[in-house]
Design a protein around this motif. Sequence first.
Motif, PDB file in Angstrom:
ATOM      1  N   ASP A 204      17.924 108.937 124.008  1.00 26.10           N
ATOM      2  CA  ASP A 204      18.841 109.882 123.377  1.00 26.10           C
ATOM      3  C   ASP A 204      18.453 110.094 121.914  1.00 26.10           C
ATOM      4  O   ASP A 204      18.599 109.200 121.084  1.00 26.10           O
ATOM      5  N   PHE A 205      17.941 111.288 121.617  1.00 27.60           N
ATOM      6  CA  PHE A 205      17.576 111.648 120.245  1.00 27.60           C
ATOM      7  C   PHE A 205      18.614 112.561 119.597  1.00 27.60           C
ATOM      8  O   PHE A 205      18.395 113.056 118.493  1.00 27.60           O
ATOM      9  N   SER A 206      19.720 112.790 120.278  1.00 27.01           N
ATOM     10  CA  SER A 206      20.612 113.882 119.889  1.00 27.01           C
ATOM     11  C   SER A 206      21.534 113.583 118.718  1.00 27.01           C
ATOM     12  O   SER A 206      22.066 114.509 118.103  1.00 27.01           O
ATOM     13  N   LYS A 207      21.737 112.314 118.386  1.00 24.91           N
ATOM     14  CA  LYS A 207      22.770 111.977 117.400  1.00 24.91           C
ATOM     15  C   LYS A 207      22.176 111.637 116.030  1.00 24.91           C
ATOM     16  O   LYS A 207      21.329 110.748 115.914  1.00 24.91           O
ATOM     17  N   GLY A 208      22.667 112.327 115.000  1.00 17.79           N
ATOM     18  CA  GLY A 208      22.322 111.976 113.626  1.00 17.79           C
ATOM     19  C   GLY A 208      20.868 112.209 113.266  1.00 17.79           C
ATOM     20  O   GLY A 208      20.057 112.640 114.086  1.00 17.79           O
ATOM     21  N   PRO A 209      20.496 111.915 112.020  1.00 19.47           N
ATOM     22  CA  PRO A 209      19.103 112.080 111.587  1.00 19.47           C
ATOM     23  C   PRO A 209      18.211 111.026 112.238  1.00 19.47           C
ATOM     24  O   PRO A 209      18.622 109.883 112.422  1.00 19.47           O
ATOM     25  N   VAL A 210      16.986 111.420 112.591  1.00 21.13           N
ATOM     26  CA  VAL A 210      16.064 110.491 113.232  1.00 21.13           C
ATOM     27  C   VAL A 210      14.699 110.548 112.567  1.00 21.13           C
ATOM     28  O   VAL A 210      14.327 111.540 111.932  1.00 21.13           O
ATOM     29  N   ALA A 211      13.953 109.457 112.726  1.00 19.84           N
ATOM     30  CA  ALA A 211      12.561 109.389 112.276  1.00 19.84           C
ATOM     31  C   ALA A 211      11.697 109.054 113.483  1.00 19.84           C
ATOM     32  O   ALA A 211      12.045 108.177 114.276  1.00 19.84           O
ATOM     33  N   LEU A 212      10.582 109.764 113.636  1.00 17.43           N
ATOM     34  CA  LEU A 212       9.653 109.538 114.736  1.00 17.43           C
ATOM     35  C   LEU A 212       8.346 108.987 114.180  1.00 17.43           C
ATOM     36  O   LEU A 212       7.731 109.617 113.311  1.00 17.43           O
ATOM     37  N   VAL A 213       7.938 107.823 114.667  1.00 20.80           N
ATOM     38  CA  VAL A 213       6.693 107.190 114.199  1.00 20.80           C
ATOM     39  C   VAL A 213       5.604 107.389 115.246  1.00 20.80           C
ATOM     40  O   VAL A 213       5.775 107.029 116.416  1.00 20.80           O
ATOM     41  N   VAL A 214       4.476 107.967 114.817  1.00 16.69           N
ATOM     42  CA  VAL A 214       3.306 108.121 115.684  1.00 16.69           C
ATOM     43  C   VAL A 214       2.191 107.282 115.074  1.00 16.69           C
ATOM     44  O   VAL A 214       1.806 107.487 113.920  1.00 16.69           O
ATOM     45  N   GLY A 215       1.675 106.315 115.852  1.00 22.10           N
ATOM     46  CA  GLY A 215       0.732 105.344 115.304  1.00 22.10           C
ATOM     47  C   GLY A 215      -0.734 105.679 115.517  1.00 22.10           C
ATOM     48  O   GLY A 215      -1.091 106.699 116.118  1.00 22.10           O
ATOM     49  N   ASN A 216      -1.572 104.795 115.026  1.00 16.59           N
ATOM     50  CA  ASN A 216      -3.034 104.908 115.093  1.00 16.59           C
ATOM     51  C   ASN A 216      -3.523 105.108 116.529  1.00 16.59           C
ATOM     52  O   ASN A 216      -2.968 104.546 117.465  1.00 16.59           O
TER      53      ASN A 216
END
Length: 264
Positions: A204-216
């Motif tokens: 669930d990504f729908s609630k509030g501000p989010v940060a997405l981390v994409v790694g090496n």
Amino acid sequence: MLESVHNEQVKFVASLQRRKVREETRLYVIEGRRFVEDAVLRNAPIEKVYLNLKREQTGWQSLLAELKKRNIPFAEADERVLRKMSATEEPQGILAVVRQIKHTWADVHIDRGSVLLILDGIQDPGNLGTILRTALAAGVRHVCLTSGTVDVYNPKVLRSTMGALFSLVLLTGVSPADVMLFCQEQGLRVFTGDTEGQLLYRTDFSKGPVALVVGNEGNGPSVTFRNADVQRVTVPMAREVESLNVAIAAGILLYETVRQRDFL
């Protein structure tokens, strides 16, 4: 008309193909008519444009008129000079020197709908450029690049962005620890791509501000993100497939996030 490859101005522009010089001068080079026109239209801080008017007459006048209107300096250069200044073997007849914009955390404005993209140690220039272009297409405007990520002003990165960097707020060379601190202070939920995480379509990504981390590409996210209180997410794959290209995975993650949040 610039005709000598030994001209000091020509040699200086050519030197901007090296990362060390770009970092010292805070300048970089973009190439191609479409790229330069995009930079002009998006009010990028262009220092000077170099072009060969004999290369293509159709349409040059409208670009020249726009440069004059915006008081952007330009100079004619012959083919040998453009080839000397260019990062490609066959330059397209126009390039520009642009000043880098140094963004800080103060430029990252977080609200309930914010999506912050964090690129952690991405090494391949084509991957980085493609991810930035995809982020802009998905409606994401704020991107952090941790130290160890390929230079965003690398010529191959620039070509892959297709001008996207002119519309993004980019923080470069930040530490993973500083990123996590910012996320905690701003109340962002942090998600990171992980082969052993929860299935993407059950997240669930729908609630509030989010940060997405994409790694090496090879090692995934750095130790800081792996040890932090983050939610791990995996893109489901058929058994015959071991992994996805990082730019493809980032695109899937971005679009699933914005789909749930009705951004598009």
